[in-house]
Write an enzyme that holds these catalytic residues in place. Structure first.
Site, PDB file in Angstrom:
ATOM      1  N   ARG A   1       0.831  -1.211   0.000  1.00 11.45           N
ATOM      2  CA  ARG A   1       0.000   0.000   0.000  1.00 11.45           C
ATOM      3  C   ARG A   1       0.868   1.265   0.000  1.00 11.45           C
ATOM      4  NH1 ARG A   1      -3.960  -0.217   4.757  1.00 11.45           N
ATOM      5  NH2 ARG A   1      -4.481   1.827   3.928  1.00 11.45           N
TER       6      ARG A   1
ATOM      7  N   VAL B   1      -4.864   7.438   5.520  1.00 13.48           N
ATOM      8  CA  VAL B   1      -3.472   7.377   5.977  1.00 13.48           C
ATOM      9  C   VAL B   1      -2.513   7.692   4.830  1.00 13.48           C
ATOM     10  CG1 VAL B   1      -4.020   5.721   7.815  1.00 13.48           C
ATOM     11  CG2 VAL B   1      -3.344   4.856   5.556  1.00 13.48           C
TER      12      VAL B   1
ATOM     13  N   HIS C   1      -6.270   8.382  11.715  1.00 13.27           N
ATOM     14  CA  HIS C   1      -5.804   6.993  11.684  1.00 13.27           C
ATOM     15  C   HIS C   1      -4.306   6.869  11.377  1.00 13.27           C
ATOM     16  CE1 HIS C   1     -10.181   5.405  10.942  1.00 13.27           C
ATOM     17  NE2 HIS C   1      -9.976   5.861  12.157  1.00 13.27           N
TER      18      HIS C   1
ATOM     19  N   CYS D   1      13.618  -2.545  14.936  1.00 11.26           N
ATOM     20  CA  CYS D   1      14.008  -1.253  15.514  1.00 11.26           C
ATOM     21  C   CYS D   1      15.505  -1.258  15.820  1.00 11.26           C
ATOM     22  CB  CYS D   1      13.191  -1.045  16.787  1.00 11.26           C
ATOM     23  SG  CYS D   1      13.671   0.400  17.737  1.00 11.26           S
TER      24      CYS D   1
ATOM     25  N   THR E   1     -16.836   8.678   2.821  1.00 10.87           N
ATOM     26  CA  THR E   1     -16.647   7.699   3.902  1.00 10.87           C
ATOM     27  C   THR E   1     -17.930   6.912   4.129  1.00 10.87           C
ATOM     28  OG1 THR E   1     -16.180   7.377   6.260  1.00 10.87           O
ATOM     29  CG2 THR E   1     -17.018   9.546   5.628  1.00 10.87           C
TER      30      THR E   1
HETATM   31  P1  OAD Z   1     -14.716   2.815   3.047  1.00 13.08           P
HETATM   32  O1  OAD Z   1     -14.020   1.984   2.030  1.00 13.08           O
HETATM   33  O2  OAD Z   1     -15.428   2.122   4.163  1.00 13.08           O
HETATM   34  O3  OAD Z   1     -15.781   3.764   2.351  1.00 13.08           O
HETATM   35  C1  OAD Z   1     -15.472   4.569   1.257  1.00 13.08           C
HETATM   36  C2  OAD Z   1     -16.747   5.264   0.840  1.00 13.08           C
HETATM   37  O4  OAD Z   1     -16.418   6.124  -0.218  1.00 13.08           O
HETATM   38  C3  OAD Z   1     -17.855   4.326   0.344  1.00 13.08           C
HETATM   39  O5  OAD Z   1     -19.077   4.656   0.975  1.00 13.08           O
HETATM   40  C4  OAD Z   1     -17.910   4.602  -1.165  1.00 13.08           C
HETATM   41  O6  OAD Z   1     -19.231   4.536  -1.678  1.00 13.08           O
HETATM   42  C5  OAD Z   1     -17.414   6.027  -1.217  1.00 13.08           C
HETATM   43  N1  OAD Z   1     -16.742   6.394  -2.482  1.00 13.08           N
HETATM   44  C6  OAD Z   1     -16.035   5.610  -3.326  1.00 13.08           C
HETATM   45  N2  OAD Z   1     -15.528   6.343  -4.323  1.00 13.08           N
HETATM   46  C7  OAD Z   1     -15.913   7.628  -4.114  1.00 13.08           C
HETATM   47  C8  OAD Z   1     -15.690   8.855  -4.789  1.00 13.08           C
HETATM   48  N3  OAD Z   1     -14.945   8.948  -5.882  1.00 13.08           N
HETATM   49  N4  OAD Z   1     -16.244   9.981  -4.263  1.00 13.08           N
HETATM   50  C9  OAD Z   1     -17.003   9.914  -3.148  1.00 13.08           C
HETATM   51  N5  OAD Z   1     -17.239   8.793  -2.472  1.00 13.08           N
HETATM   52  C10 OAD Z   1     -16.695   7.653  -2.935  1.00 13.08           C
HETATM   53  O7  OAD Z   1     -13.614   3.804   3.627  1.00 13.08           O
HETATM   54  P2  OAD Z   1     -13.647   4.673   4.959  1.00 13.08           P
HETATM   55  O8  OAD Z   1     -14.996   5.180   5.267  1.00 13.08           O
HETATM   56  O9  OAD Z   1     -12.531   5.647   4.828  1.00 13.08           O
HETATM   57  O10 OAD Z   1      -9.635   2.320   9.228  1.00 13.08           O
HETATM   58  O11 OAD Z   1     -13.252   3.603   6.051  1.00 13.08           O
HETATM   59  C11 OAD Z   1     -13.087   4.036   7.358  1.00 13.08           C
HETATM   60  C12 OAD Z   1     -11.971   3.314   8.008  1.00 13.08           C
HETATM   61  O12 OAD Z   1     -12.223   1.903   7.939  1.00 13.08           O
HETATM   62  C13 OAD Z   1     -10.619   3.429   7.343  1.00 13.08           C
HETATM   63  O13 OAD Z   1      -9.924   4.576   7.732  1.00 13.08           O
HETATM   64  C14 OAD Z   1      -9.922   2.225   7.829  1.00 13.08           C
HETATM   65  C15 OAD Z   1     -11.025   1.264   7.534  1.00 13.08           C
HETATM   66  O14 OAD Z   1     -10.974   0.000   7.669  1.00 13.08           O
HETATM   67  C16 OAD Z   1      -8.587   1.747   9.755  1.00 13.08           C
HETATM   68  O15 OAD Z   1      -7.718   1.202   9.106  1.00 13.08           O
HETATM   69  C17 OAD Z   1      -8.547   1.836  11.240  1.00 13.08           C
END
Ligand code: OAD
Length: 245
Positions: free
Chosen positions: A70, A103, A119, A147, A188
């Site tokens: 990544r 991130v 995060h 480390c 999100t």
């Molecule tokens: P997700 O993958 O859960 O959600 C991404 C969202 O973005 C989805 O609802 C998609 O429909 C939407 N999406 C996709 N492409 C898009 C675009 N071009 N414009 C607008 N929206 C779009 O990701 P996060 O909500 O970021 O945490 O996930 C939250 C956290 O869960 C992450 O930070 C990570 C994860 O597992 C950790 O690693 C702790």
């Protein structure tokens, strides 16, 4: 996309907006969102099974390699129009807080200054034992680098499932959400806490809540305004409509 005139008027008067972003904002830069299927080698894993302290304890090399993959993917991409629209908002209003679950560091790369990386950041690497940050490490040994100070295994400086967010970061995010007059939830899925609750904290204190997302989320019906679309298209249009840019 057309935006309701009353929303445009409201946003024109905003002095302290907050935006919460997620993986969707980086999708148009070419990064996969979390809940997209993983590709290739990683297709068999769910992110929840890779992004956790248990997973790292069980198989540190697997987790190190996933993050190395990544990290390389992130190095190859650039911010998109959605990131830049948020940079514009920061310039246009007296006080803007950008809270991101991402991130990848793309908000800072785009030029946003007041960013809370809830995060963590994938480019930072630290010791899993003594927390010392590592600037360099040897990736060719076939095992997880260690480390230089204490010999502990190195890991990415990101928050994993089951780990606590940095307290100061979280407190600043909660405070910003509680004090803001407009709250944007962008790209999100709104299912990971505590980030997901920030929109509700803002709404309960009277802020207008605006969602921009490619598909409906649990927040969609609770937001004051919800726009279904890509952030790289909808956000610049909204900025143009509100601030005549
Ligand atoms: P997700 O993958 O859960 O959600 C991404 C969202 O973005 C989805 O609802 C998609 O429909 C939407 N999406 C996709 N492409 C898009 C675009 N071009 N414009 C607008 N929206 C779009 O990701 P996060 O909500 O970021 O945490 O996930 C939250 C956290 O869960 C992450 O930070 C990570 C994860 O597992 C950790 O690693 C702790």
């Amino acid at each position: 996309m057309t935006f309701p005139p009353e929303l445009i008027a409201l946003l024109r008067g905003t002095v302290k907006p907050v935006a919460l972003t997620g993986a969707g904002v980086s999708q148009e830069s070419g990064l996969r969102t979390f809940r997209d299927a993983q590709v290739g080698l990683w297709a068999q894993y769910k992110p929840e099974d890779l992004a956790s302290p248990e997973a790292f304890r069980r198989d540190p090399k697997l987790i190190w390699d996933w993050y190395a993959w990544r990290r390389e993917a992130v190095k190859a991409v650039r911010p998109n129009a959605g990131h830049y629209a948020l940079v514009e908002i920061e310039k246009l209003v007296p006080e803007f807080t950008l809270i991101t679950q991402n991130v990848d560091g793309l908000h800072r790369m785009a030029g946003s200054n007041n960013v809370l990386e809830l995060h963590g950041n994938i480019q930072r690497v630290r010791c899993s034992e003594c927390y010392t940050f590592a600037e360099t490490w040897d990736d060719d040994t076939g095992s997880v680098p260690r480390c230089k100070l204490c010999g502990g295994l190195l890991r990415p400086d990101v928050v994993w499932f089951g780990e606590a967010l940095r307290r100061e970061q979280l407190e600043s995010a909660v405070e910003a959400a509680r004090m803001c007059d407009a709250f944007f939830s962008i790209g999100t899925s709104g299912v990971v806490q505590p980030a997901a609750s920030l929109a509700y904290a803002a709404r309960n204190r009277g802020a207008v809540v605006v969602e921009i997302n490619a598909e409906p989320t649990p927040l969609t019906v609770k937001a004051n305004y919800a726009f279904q679309g890509k952030s790289g298209e909808t956000l610049p249009e909204l900025v143009k409509a509100v601030w005549n840019l």
